[in-house]
Design an enzyme around this catalytic site. Sequence first.
Site, PDB file in Angstrom:
ATOM      1  N   GLU A 123      -7.038   4.553   3.846  1.00 54.54           N
ATOM      2  CA  GLU A 123      -6.109   4.892   4.600  1.00 54.54           C
ATOM      3  C   GLU A 123      -6.138   6.726   4.142  1.00 54.54           C
ATOM      4  OE1 GLU A 123      -3.591   4.830   1.146  1.00 54.54           O
ATOM      5  OE2 GLU A 123      -2.391   2.493   1.614  1.00 54.54           O
ATOM      6  N   GLU A 272      -3.493  -4.851   2.158  1.00 52.97           N
ATOM      7  CA  GLU A 272      -3.317  -4.756   1.141  1.00 52.97           C
ATOM      8  C   GLU A 272      -1.299  -4.966   1.090  1.00 52.97           C
ATOM      9  OE1 GLU A 272      -3.747  -1.125  -0.606  1.00 52.97           O
ATOM     10  OE2 GLU A 272      -6.182  -0.851  -0.283  1.00 52.97           O
TER      11      GLU A 272
END
Length: 489
Positions: A123, A272
């Site tokens: 991220e 995720e």
Amino acid sequence: MAAPAPRVLLASWFAVAAVTAAAAGVDALGVNWGTMSTRGLPPKVMARLLTDNGFRKVKIFDADERTMKALAGTGIETMVAVPNDMLAAVADYDRARQWVKDNVTKYAFDGGVNIKFVAVGNEPFLKAYNGSFDHVTVPALKNIQRALDEAGHGAAVKATVPVNADVYDSPASDPVPSAGRFRGDVAGLMTAMVRFLNRSGAPLTVNIYPFLSLYGNADFPLDYAFFDGGGAAKPVVDGRVTYTNVFDANFDTLVSALRRVGFGRLPVMIGEVGWPTDGDRHATAALAERFYAGLLKRLAARRGTPLRPGGRIEVYLFGLIDEDAKSVAPGNFERHWGIFTFDGRPKFPLDLRGDGRPTMPVPARGVEYLPRRWCVLNPISAGDAMDGRLADNVGYACSRADCTALGYGCSCGALDARGNASYAFNAYYQAQGQVESACDFQGLAVVVDEDASQGACNFSVQLVGSGAPVAAAVTTVAGVLVPLFLVLL
């Protein structure tokens, strides 16, 4: 409940059943294996937990040698990772080539690790990072893939970048998935990145969390976070398409953003997705079970989403076990994402077979616990401690151990002030490996051999193993808990 008594398992039968089931069911299912725990399970135990439950794909957050050795010979498809703090280094090609040699080539042998992906960062374009990794991520991605290619791994191992869902959105004037676009400040970077991924044959990896949509918005309809169409959540109508859950809407917003820059067919992998079980009023095992029931049913049916119907979506659940040393900056729930507890006990049934019949996953085997003893508030000295010392000591304990279960609506939120103190003292005592000096707290605490758990609130006995430093960010917990104690006292 504390450390469970020794249990006898038909381990081999369970393992064979789980693997057979997975092969027949949710074949694109993986799981994230995080290691941010004060006293974690040994890697070999964790690897066996994966195989016993039929997981054939795993995503890790580095390429730690102990983890890699545990995965060697299992055949589990593995995504290793270059951490964010190494992105600048591998933006230099020589460093990237060395990283591939040390972390991919090293394990590329018969009986080694079945590496399929390298996650370049995690991220890195997250808004909260304020652009810290913007200038190094794409160069790092290109260098890692080039190094993989030159080392002869490129056909089998692809580099990707897991991004948070905050890299795309829809305009406030047209808040529907078909209006999806990349966030303005990273639109150029995302376009360059997906162009490269398209050329290299790698998927884009995105992390999608319906729970966070609920957590971050008090007006968000609870039922819209799930897949079962229950409740009174109003669907989102986007032209001829109706969205009944936020996962589909989120995913298709990304698909629209990809279409907008000319790469609408680029494969997308979910790096995720999950639901926590403590640390917030909506973080419960019951809601997690509901979420996973809907998700796994959809994956098994290969329904896809409205903009990508009938497609097989590769998904990595988040996560395998609870991690009590994660930063709680995003919220106290961060330490409770596991489908297993910290010691490898399943929390709720899961339909890993995709046949509509959830069963309890196979628990971890070979778990070693510290002795069955607890550190609690000494009832003799408690009456003399209401002068501020108790709050100070609880604050100290919770700044160095996990007290997130004590929050409002959490599993231990109903304890009184003395119960809170006992919980905090025990959490610290266990995290420190039950050393005698860890149960003093200026004479306020005492070690007992009777389970101190109260109702649904579990006073854990920790695992045998080396301790690990707790992230500094946990001090924010104490900032919340100390006022709580002062009010209760």
